[in-house]
Design a protein around this motif. Structure first.
Motif, PDB file in Angstrom:
ATOM      1  N   LEU A 187       0.947  -1.013  -4.968  1.00  0.00           N
ATOM      2  CA  LEU A 187      -0.372   0.388  -5.052  1.00  0.00           C
ATOM      3  C   LEU A 187       0.825   1.575  -5.050  1.00  0.00           C
ATOM      4  O   LEU A 187       0.441   1.916  -3.622  1.00  0.00           O
ATOM      5  N   CYS A 188       1.044   1.959  -5.807  1.00  0.00           N
ATOM      6  CA  CYS A 188       2.239   3.081  -6.208  1.00  0.00           C
ATOM      7  C   CYS A 188       1.619   4.328  -6.346  1.00  0.00           C
ATOM      8  O   CYS A 188       2.692   5.012  -5.562  1.00  0.00           O
ATOM      9  N   GLY A 189       0.817   4.962  -6.533  1.00  0.00           N
ATOM     10  CA  GLY A 189      -0.090   5.671  -6.328  1.00  0.00           C
ATOM     11  C   GLY A 189      -1.168   6.331  -6.123  1.00  0.00           C
ATOM     12  O   GLY A 189      -1.763   5.845  -7.497  1.00  0.00           O
ATOM     13  N   ALA A 190      -1.655   7.148  -5.357  1.00  0.00           N
ATOM     14  CA  ALA A 190      -2.761   7.455  -5.766  1.00  0.00           C
ATOM     15  C   ALA A 190      -2.813   8.982  -5.577  1.00  0.00           C
ATOM     16  O   ALA A 190      -4.343   9.902  -5.471  1.00  0.00           O
ATOM     17  N   ASN A 191      -2.775   9.764  -6.953  1.00  0.00           N
ATOM     18  CA  ASN A 191      -2.600  11.468  -6.405  1.00  0.00           C
ATOM     19  C   ASN A 191      -3.906  11.685  -7.636  1.00  0.00           C
ATOM     20  O   ASN A 191      -3.611  11.407  -9.200  1.00  0.00           O
ATOM     21  N   THR A 192      -5.640  10.651  -7.680  1.00  0.00           N
ATOM     22  CA  THR A 192      -6.049  11.105  -8.510  1.00  0.00           C
ATOM     23  C   THR A 192      -7.582  11.452  -8.267  1.00  0.00           C
ATOM     24  O   THR A 192      -7.352  11.917  -6.560  1.00  0.00           O
ATOM     25  N   ASP A 193      -9.030  11.730  -8.877  1.00  0.00           N
ATOM     26  CA  ASP A 193      -9.433  12.885  -8.249  1.00  0.00           C
ATOM     27  C   ASP A 193     -10.648  11.502  -8.612  1.00  0.00           C
ATOM     28  O   ASP A 193     -10.892  11.337  -9.902  1.00  0.00           O
ATOM     29  N   PRO A 194     -11.106  10.351  -7.258  1.00  0.00           N
ATOM     30  CA  PRO A 194     -12.852   9.465  -8.074  1.00  0.00           C
ATOM     31  C   PRO A 194     -13.599  10.278  -8.220  1.00  0.00           C
ATOM     32  O   PRO A 194     -14.327   9.727  -9.068  1.00  0.00           O
ATOM     33  N   SER A 195     -13.627  11.323  -8.219  1.00  0.00           N
ATOM     34  CA  SER A 195     -15.381  12.029  -9.259  1.00  0.00           C
ATOM     35  C   SER A 195     -15.181  11.664 -10.697  1.00  0.00           C
ATOM     36  O   SER A 195     -16.243  12.662 -11.763  1.00  0.00           O
ATOM     37  N   LEU A 223       1.003  -1.325  -0.133  1.00  0.00           N
ATOM     38  CA  LEU A 223      -0.132  -0.203   0.234  1.00  0.00           C
ATOM     39  C   LEU A 223       0.973   1.283   0.315  1.00  0.00           C
ATOM     40  O   LEU A 223       0.901   1.977   1.175  1.00  0.00           O
ATOM     41  N   GLU A 224       1.415   1.301  -1.490  1.00  0.00           N
ATOM     42  CA  GLU A 224       2.676   2.966  -1.113  1.00  0.00           C
ATOM     43  C   GLU A 224       1.528   3.548  -1.674  1.00  0.00           C
ATOM     44  O   GLU A 224       2.100   4.846  -1.219  1.00  0.00           O
ATOM     45  N   TYR A 225       0.466   4.000  -1.604  1.00  0.00           N
ATOM     46  CA  TYR A 225       0.165   5.056  -2.033  1.00  0.00           C
ATOM     47  C   TYR A 225      -0.525   5.924  -1.051  1.00  0.00           C
ATOM     48  O   TYR A 225      -0.206   7.140  -1.168  1.00  0.00           O
ATOM     49  N   MET A 226       0.037   5.187   0.381  1.00  0.00           N
ATOM     50  CA  MET A 226      -0.264   5.790   1.505  1.00  0.00           C
ATOM     51  C   MET A 226       0.752   6.711   2.228  1.00  0.00           C
ATOM     52  O   MET A 226       0.919   7.254   3.408  1.00  0.00           O
ATOM     53  N   GLN A 227       1.824   6.616   1.234  1.00  0.00           N
ATOM     54  CA  GLN A 227       3.590   7.653   1.307  1.00  0.00           C
ATOM     55  C   GLN A 227       3.218   8.717   1.213  1.00  0.00           C
ATOM     56  O   GLN A 227       1.593   9.289   0.949  1.00  0.00           O
TER      57      GLN A 227
END
Length: 311
Positions: A301-309, A40-44
Motif C-alpha cells: 500500500l504505497c500512498g495515501a495522498n488522498t482526500d477521503p471526503s 503500510l508504506e503509505y505511512m512514510q
C-alpha cells in the motif's frame, strides 16, 4: 539499463535513519489457503514510498557536491514532487515542482507546505515533464525524475529489502506500477531473495504491460482513475529489464475494480489510500491474481495522498 542489488543496498545505507521503516500488518481473508500481509508504506514521510528515492537521489548528489545553486526541479503527478520537496527541505535545497493542472488539490497544497515553488502545466505528466526539462536547461537546476533514474529506483527498492527483513518466508509481492521506479527497485530486492513480484496496473494505463508485450518501452494512452500517480505514458527501461530478468507477472485491473478495492480498505480496515495504492490490492480482491495454495503474499500500500471526503 539494469539496477543491481548492490544499488539497493547502497541506497539503504545512504538513507538509513532518514526515512520511516515500513510496518506490516496481517491482511486476513485475502489468501484463503495461505497468508497475506499489507506493507503500510503509505505511512512514510510525505505519504508515499517516493520519499525513499528522493532522499537517496538528493543525498547522493549533495554528498558529491553536485547540487547547483538553482536547486532541484522535478515533474510529478504529485507524490514524487512531494517527496522531492520534502527531501530538499531536509537538505536545505531549493525545489521547483511542475505538476499537471489535474493534480489533486491535496497534493498541490502539501507541495506548497513543504516550501516548493509549484507550477501547474498541462493535463498530463508528460506535459509537466517537458516544462520541467525546459526549466532545468534554462536555470541550471538539477533535474530529478519521478521514477526514471537508478538512484530513484534504488531508493524505492529499499522498501523491498525492509519487507523481506520483516517477512523472510514471503513468496510474492504485489506492487502497483506507473512508470516503474517502485517496481524496478522492489523486483530487484525481492528477486535477490527469490521472491516473486506481481506488477499490477490499471487496464487503461498500462505502460509496463505494453512494454513487455512489445519487448521495449512504448508510449501508451493514459486514461485511468489512478492516473494522478500511475499515469506515465512510458515505462522506464529499468522496470522492463527488471521484469524480464526476474520473470515478473503482469496483471491488469479495471478502474471499477480499483475503486472497489479502495472502498474495501476503508470499510473493512479504516485505511484510506489513493487509487494508485489500491491498484495492487485490486489484483486480489478482483480475483485477477489468485494465490496458489499455501502462498504467502504481501500487498504494498504505497500512498495515501488522498482526500477521503471526495469518495
Amino acid at each position: 539499463m539494469e539496477l543491481s542489488y548492490g544499488d539497493v543496498k547502497a541506497a539503504a545505507a545512504r538513507i538509513e535513519g532518514r526515512v520511516r521503516p515500513v510496518a506490516v500488518a496481517p491482511a486476513d481473508g485475502l489468501a484463503p489457503d495461505g497468508s497475506a500481509w499489507f506493507a503500510l508504506e503509505y505511512m512514510q514521510h510525505t505519504g508515499s514510498f517516493k520519499a525513499r528515492g528522493a532522499q537517496n537521489f538528493l543525498q547522493a548528489h549533495q554528498d558529491e557536491g553536485r547540487v547547483p545553486e538553482a536547486g532541484v526541479v522535478i515533474a510529478s503527478g504529485g507524490n514524487a514532487g512531494l517527496a522531492c520537496a520534502w527531501a530538499a527541505r531536509q537538505l536545505g535545497i531549493p525545489a521547483t515542482v511542475f505538476v499537471p493542472t489535474t493534480a489533486p488539490r491535496v497534493k498541490v497544497e502539501k507541495l506548497r507546505g513543504y516550501g516548493a515553488q509549484v507550477r501547474q502545466i498541462g493535463t498530463e505528466y508528460a506535459e509537466a515533464l517537458a516544462a520541467a526539462q525546459n526549466y532545468a536547461a534554462a536555470s541550471g537546476a538539477l533535474l530529478s525524475s519521478a521514477y526514471d533514474h537508478p538512484l530513484i529506483a534504488a531508493g524505492a527498492g529499499t522498501l523491498g529489502e525492509e519487507i523481506h527483513r520483516l517477512l523472510p518466508e514471503l513468496d510474492t509481492l504485489l506492487v502497483a506500477v506507473g512508470g516503474g521506479g517502485l517496481f524496478a527497485g522492489i523486483a530487484t530486492a525481492a528477486g535477490h531473495y527469490g521472491v516473486r513480484t506481481i506488477a499490477v496496473e490499471p487496464s487503461a494505463c498500462c505502460a509496463l504491460s505494453a512494454a513487455l508485450a512489445a519487448g521495449e518501452p512504448v508510449d501508451v494512452e493514459v486514461n485511468s482513475i489512478a492516473a494522478d500517480s500511475l499515469g506515465a505514458r512510458r515505462a522506464t527501461a529499468l522496470a522492463v529489464t527488471a521484469a524480464q530478468r526476474y520473470d515478473a507477472e503482469s496483471v491488469l485491473v479495471t478502474d471499477d475494480e480499483i475503486v472497489a478495492a479502495r472502498r474495501t480498505l476503508w470499510s473493512d480496515r479504516r485505511i484510506a489510500v489513493e487509487h494508485g495504492a489500491a491498484t495492487a490490492l485490486a489484483a486480489l480482491t478482483s480475483g485477477r491474481y489468485r494465490p496458489a495454495s499455501g502462498e504467502r503474499v504481501c500487498v504494498v500500500l504505497c500512498g495515501a495522498n488522498t482526500d477521503p471526503s471526495s469518495w
